[in-house]
Design an enzyme around this catalytic site. Structure first.
Site, PDB file in Angstrom:
ATOM      1  N   LEU A 210      59.027  90.002  33.367  1.00  0.00           N
ATOM      2  CA  LEU A 210      59.679  89.446  32.191  1.00  0.00           C
ATOM      3  C   LEU A 210      61.052  88.921  32.574  1.00  0.00           C
ATOM      4  CD1 LEU A 210      59.000  92.218  29.495  1.00  0.00           C
ATOM      5  CD2 LEU A 210      57.569  90.240  30.076  1.00  0.00           C
TER       6      LEU A 210
ATOM      7  N   LYS B 287      61.582  83.767  49.014  1.00  0.00           N
ATOM      8  CA  LYS B 287      61.189  82.429  48.549  1.00  0.00           C
ATOM      9  C   LYS B 287      61.379  81.469  49.699  1.00  0.00           C
ATOM     10  CE  LYS B 287      62.106  82.593  43.640  1.00  0.00           C
ATOM     11  NZ  LYS B 287      63.158  82.320  42.659  1.00  0.00           N
TER      12      LYS B 287
ATOM     13  N   ASN C   6      68.013  86.784  36.784  1.00  0.00           N
ATOM     14  CA  ASN C   6      68.630  85.560  37.331  1.00  0.00           C
ATOM     15  C   ASN C   6      70.165  85.596  37.209  1.00  0.00           C
ATOM     16  OD1 ASN C   6      65.691  84.112  36.326  1.00  0.00           O
ATOM     17  ND2 ASN C   6      66.457  83.706  38.392  1.00  0.00           N
TER      18      ASN C   6
ATOM     19  N   ASP D 178      66.895  88.223  44.828  1.00  0.00           N
ATOM     20  CA  ASP D 178      66.272  86.897  44.962  1.00  0.00           C
ATOM     21  C   ASP D 178      67.384  85.920  45.382  1.00  0.00           C
ATOM     22  OD1 ASP D 178      65.271  84.344  44.534  1.00  0.00           O
ATOM     23  OD2 ASP D 178      64.581  84.667  42.493  1.00  0.00           O
TER      24      ASP D 178
ATOM     25  N   SER E 280      55.217  85.365  36.097  1.00  0.00           N
ATOM     26  CA  SER E 280      56.590  85.390  35.599  1.00  0.00           C
ATOM     27  C   SER E 280      56.583  84.833  34.185  1.00  0.00           C
ATOM     28  CB  SER E 280      57.468  84.553  36.530  1.00  0.00           C
ATOM     29  OG  SER E 280      58.790  84.492  36.058  1.00  0.00           O
TER      30      SER E 280
HETATM   31  O1  OSB Z   1      64.022  83.548  39.618  1.00  0.00           O
HETATM   32  O2  OSB Z   1      62.099  83.859  40.370  1.00  0.00           O
HETATM   33  C1  OSB Z   1      62.899  83.132  39.802  1.00  0.00           C
HETATM   34  C2  OSB Z   1      61.147  79.929  38.652  1.00  0.00           C
HETATM   35  C3  OSB Z   1      62.124  79.000  38.933  1.00  0.00           C
HETATM   36  C4  OSB Z   1      63.326  79.416  39.455  1.00  0.00           C
HETATM   37  C5  OSB Z   1      63.565  80.765  39.672  1.00  0.00           C
HETATM   38  C6  OSB Z   1      62.591  81.710  39.421  1.00  0.00           C
HETATM   39  C7  OSB Z   1      61.378  81.287  38.860  1.00  0.00           C
HETATM   40  C8  OSB Z   1      60.317  82.204  38.453  1.00  0.00           C
HETATM   41  C9  OSB Z   1      58.910  81.673  38.377  1.00  0.00           C
HETATM   42  O3  OSB Z   1      60.512  83.357  38.115  1.00  0.00           O
HETATM   43  C10 OSB Z   1      58.169  81.946  39.627  1.00  0.00           C
HETATM   44  C11 OSB Z   1      56.874  81.179  39.690  1.00  0.00           C
HETATM   45  O4  OSB Z   1      55.928  81.564  39.003  1.00  0.00           O
HETATM   46  O5  OSB Z   1      56.789  80.188  40.444  1.00  0.00           O
HETATM   47 MG    MG Z   2      64.060  85.476  40.510  1.00  0.00          MG
END
Ligand code: OSB
Ligand code: MG
Length: 366
Positions: free
Chosen positions: A160, A261, A189, A237, A133
Site C-alpha cells: 500500500l 530497482k 516514498n 528504495d 503496488s
Molecule cells: O516507489 O516503488 C516505488 C512506481 C513508480 C515510482 C516509484 C515506485 C513505484 C511503485 C510501482 O511502487 C511499482 C511497479 O509496480 O512497477
Molecule cells: Mg518505493
C-alpha cells in the site's frame, strides 16, 4: 561488439487506472526506449525516468539529452557490456539514462551470443513470486475493492502506498477485511520525517513485512534512528542508488531489506552487485518496479530470479498497468511470472503496437 547506431524512441502508454503516490498521480507512462543496433543483433533498454523529476532528479527528456550528448560519445569503440560502467563513470549521476543504454547493449550482446539474461545474471528460478503496488485512493471502500481484485487475481503480496493522512487507517482496514495471513507492506516514498516516528510506530500493530522509504532519500542516519524505534523492518528504495549506498546503509543499520530497482541504480550489473552484497550481509532483497512496459519487465523478472530475491517483487502482470502492452503480455500464473527463456531479455516489441504508441523517434548513427 560494434554499435552501428542507436534509436531513441518515446512512447505514451495510458495506465489502466491512475496511480497515486505521495509524490504525484500518474495517468499515463511517458517512456524513453533505447534500441541499440549492431551488425549481429539489436537490443532494447527501457529508461525508467518519469516525465517530471518528482520521484528522482532524472526525467525522460533529460535522460534522452544525456544519452545523445554525453553517454553515446563516451562509449568505447567496440564496447563489451562489462566496460560500459567504467566508460560512463566520468559522467556523474544520470543512472536511469545509463541503465537504459547499458541494458540495450547487454541485450544486443546476449542476443548475438544466444544467451538468456537470466542465465547471464545467475538466476536460480524459472518463475518469480509477484506482489502488487496499490496506489493511494480517494476512499477506504475504493481501496478495499482494489485489493480484493488483486488478491482474486492471485497476487502473493500487497503493497500500500502511504502518506501522512493515508497510513494507519488504510492499513487497518486492509488487515480487518483480508486477515492476518495476507503479506502486507507499505511504501511512503519519503513522505515522513523522524518526528513522525510515534505515528509510524503504530504500524507495528499490523505485522507488516516492511515499511519502504519512510524518510528522505539522503537520510541514512535518520533511517537508522527510526529503525531503532520501530519493530517493522525498514526497506530502502530511493536511498539506494548504487552498491556503495547499499554498503553504507547496511553499515549504519538504516535498513534490513532493500528494494533493488535496476533501472534506477544504473543497470543490471550494478543490481547484481547490490544483490551479492546484501546476500553476504543477510539483507533480504526484492525487485522493485517503475511501471515498466514488457521490455523493462522482462529484464526485471530475470533479475528477480536470482537466489537472494527472497521476497515477492513489484513485478506485476502487464494488465495491472496497461490494457495493451508493447510486448506479449506478462501473465500471472498462481501468483508468479515466468522468467523469459529466449536470448537477451527474451521478448520483443510487437511492431504495430509499438508504432501505435510511439510519439517520436530519433536515429543516431555512431
Ligand atoms: O516507489 O516503488 C516505488 C512506481 C513508480 C515510482 C516509484 C515506485 C513505484 C511503485 C510501482 O511502487 C511499482 C511497479 O509496480 O512497477
Ligand atoms: Mg518505493
Amino acid at each position: 561488439m560494434k554499435i552501428t547506431g542507436v534509436e531513441l524512441r518515446r512512447i505514451a502508454m495510458p495506465l489502466v487506472a491512475p496511480f497515486r503516490t505521495s509524490f504525484g498521480t500518474e495517468t499515463a507512462r511517458d517512456v524513453l526506449l533505447v534500441r541499440v543496433v549492431t551488425p549481429d543483433a539489436e537490443g532494447w533498454g527501457e529508461c525508467v525516468a518519469m516525465s517530471e523529476p518528482l520521484y528522482s532528479p532524472e526525467y525522460a527528456d533529460g535522460a534522452a539529452e544525456v544519452i545523445r550528448r554525453f553517454l553515446l560519445p563516451a562509449l568505447p569503440k567496440n564496447p563489451n557490456v562489462h566496460d560500459i560502467g567504467h566508460a560512463l563513470e566520468p559522467i556523474k549521476g544520470h543512472r536511469m539514462a545509463k541503465a537504459a543504454l547499458e541494458t540495450a547493449i547487454l541485450d544486443a550482446q546476449l542476443r548475438a551470443a544466444g544467451e538468456p539474461l537470466a542465465h547471464f545474471l545467475g538466476a536460480t528460478h524459472t518463475r518469480v513470486p509477484c506482489g502488487v503496488s496499490v496506489g493511494i485512493m480517494d476512499s477506504i471502500p475504493q481501496l478495499l475493492d482494489a485489493v480484493a481484485g488483486y488478491l482474486d487475481e492471485g497476487y502473493l503480496r500487497i503493497k500500500l502506498k502511504i502518506e501522512p493522512g493515508w497510513d494507519l487507517e488504510p492499513v487497518q482496514a486492509v488487515r480487518e477485511r483480508f486477515g492476518d495471513d495476507v503479506l502486507l507492506q507499505v511504501d511512503a516514498n519519503a513522505a515522513y520525517t523522524l518526528t513522525d516516528a510515534p505515528r509510524l510506530a503504530h504500524l507495528d500493530a499490523f505485522d507488516l513485512l516492511l515499511i519502504e522509504q519512510p524518510l528522505a532519500n539522503d537520510d541514512l542516519i535518520q533511517h537508522a534512528k527510526l529503525a531503532q524505534r520501530l519493530n517493522t523492518p525498514i526497506c530502502l528504495d530511493e536511498s539506494i542508488e548504487s552498491a556503495e549506498h547499499a554498503a553504507a546503509a547496511i553499515a549504519l543499520g538504516s535498513c534490513s531489506i532493500i528494494n533493488i530497482k535496476p533501472g534506477r541504480i544504473g543497470g543490471y550489473l550494478e543490481a547484481r552487485r547490490i544483490h551479492d552484497l546484501c546476500q553476504a550481509n543477510g539483507i533480504a532483497v526484492w525487485c522493485g518496479g517503475m511501471l515498466e512496459t514488457g521490455l523493462g519487465r522482462a529484464a526485471n523478472v530475470a533479475l528477480a530470479a536470482l537466489p537472494g530475491f527472497t521476497l515477492p517483487g513489484d513485478t506485476s502482470a502487464s494488465r495491472r498497468y496497461y490494457a495493451t502492452d508493447i510486448t506479449e503480455p506478462f501473465e500471472l500464473v498462481n501468483g508468479h511470472l515466468d522468467v523469459p527463456t529466449g536470448p537477451g531479455i527474451g521478448v520483443e516489441p510487437i511492431p504495430d503496437v509499438l508504432d501505435e504508441v510511439t510519439t517520436s523517434t530519433e536515429w543516431i548513427t555512431l
